[in-house]
Scaffold this active site. Structure first.
Site, PDB file in Angstrom:
ATOM      1  CG  HIS A 155       1.519   4.906 -32.999  1.00  8.26           C
ATOM      2  ND1 HIS A 155       1.832   6.026 -32.551  1.00  8.26           N
ATOM      3  CD2 HIS A 155       1.015   3.690 -32.704  1.00  8.26           C
ATOM      4  CE1 HIS A 155       2.207   5.910 -31.982  1.00  8.26           C
ATOM      5  NE2 HIS A 155       1.884   4.197 -31.645  1.00  8.26           N
TER       6      HIS A 155
ATOM      7  CG  ASP B  55       0.446  16.748 -30.545  1.00 10.19           C
ATOM      8  OD1 ASP B  55       1.974  17.952 -30.548  1.00 10.19           O
ATOM      9  OD2 ASP B  55       0.480  16.918 -29.557  1.00 10.19           O
TER      10      ASP B  55
ATOM     11  CG  ASP C  34       0.458   8.296 -38.682  1.00 13.43           C
ATOM     12  OD1 ASP C  34       0.942   9.219 -37.862  1.00 13.43           O
ATOM     13  OD2 ASP C  34       0.252   7.412 -39.426  1.00 13.43           O
TER      14      ASP C  34
ATOM     15  CG  ASN D  89      -0.549   8.277 -31.932  1.00 11.96           C
ATOM     16  OD1 ASN D  89      -1.490   7.823 -32.759  1.00 11.96           O
ATOM     17  ND2 ASN D  89      -0.160   9.065 -32.270  1.00 11.96           N
TER      18      ASN D  89
ATOM     19  CG  ASP E 239      -0.754  20.790 -28.692  1.00 11.17           C
ATOM     20  OD1 ASP E 239       0.602  20.656 -29.624  1.00 11.17           O
ATOM     21  OD2 ASP E 239      -1.647  19.683 -28.571  1.00 11.17           O
TER      22      ASP E 239
END
Length: 186
Positions: A44, A74, A48, A39, A31
């Site tokens: 974002h 995630d 990404d 973010n 994770d």
């Protein structure tokens, strides 16, 4: 997965379903620590990019025949075929070291990893639950580290699997490289 170029949850489910119950494989639940914060702070696109960097680290750490997959926003999963706990620990520490050498917007990527082995449950659902439990233990301990699922039939606190002590250090004599604490906020 279109964003990462690695397998998805469906591939993980199919691979595990095809394995014999006696198959010796290890499962890593991975994770990204604080993706929402990345973010919110950097946008974002940075989030990404972080997802892609983690996926690339997973791909570099596994062998042919293993599976690295993104199973959620995630969340990632790694199936390491024909692997005991020691091999899984080597892979997990390789992933942490790889990410420790990278930066996104000047920040080091941080992940938490939970490891479950054949000894954590022969049933695929039990092994996945054990890996998830170990992942939550790693996150609860501050993240950016590896935690190990308990071994079935071994009393809690017994030394069947080396575990990290507080501060991310592995007990001496275990032969394992510790998951290093990193003082980088992501």
């Amino acid at each position: 997965n279109p964003l990462t170029g690695i397998a998805n949850r469906r591939e993980v489910d199919l691979r595990i379903a095809r394995m014999p119950r006696s198959a010796t494989y290890s499962l890593l639940a991975v994770d990204i620590d604080k993706l929402k914060s990345v973010n919110d702070t950097y946008g974002h696109q940075a989030g990404d990019e972080l997802i892609r960097v983690v996926a690339d680290a997973l791909k570099r750490a596994v062998r042919r025949g293993d599976v690295a997959a993104r199973i959620g926003g995630d969340e990632f999963c790694v199936i390491i075929a024909d692997a005991d706990g020691q091999r899984a620990k080597v892979v997990a520490n390789r992933i942490l070291a790889d990410l420790g050498a990278r930066a996104i917007d000047g920040q080091q990527p941080r992940i938490s990893v939970g490891i479950a082995t054949f000894a954590s449950g022969r049933d695929p659902a039990a092994r996945r639950a054990a890996a998830d439990l170990a992942l939550y233990q790693a996150k609860h301990a501050g993240g950016n580290r590896v935690a190990y699922a308990p071994v079935l039939g071994v009393p809690r606190g017994a030394a069947a699997e080396p575990e990290e002590s507080p501060g991310g250090r592995v007990p001496s004599g275990s032969g394992l490289a510790p998951a290093r604490e990193r003082n980088v906020r992501v």
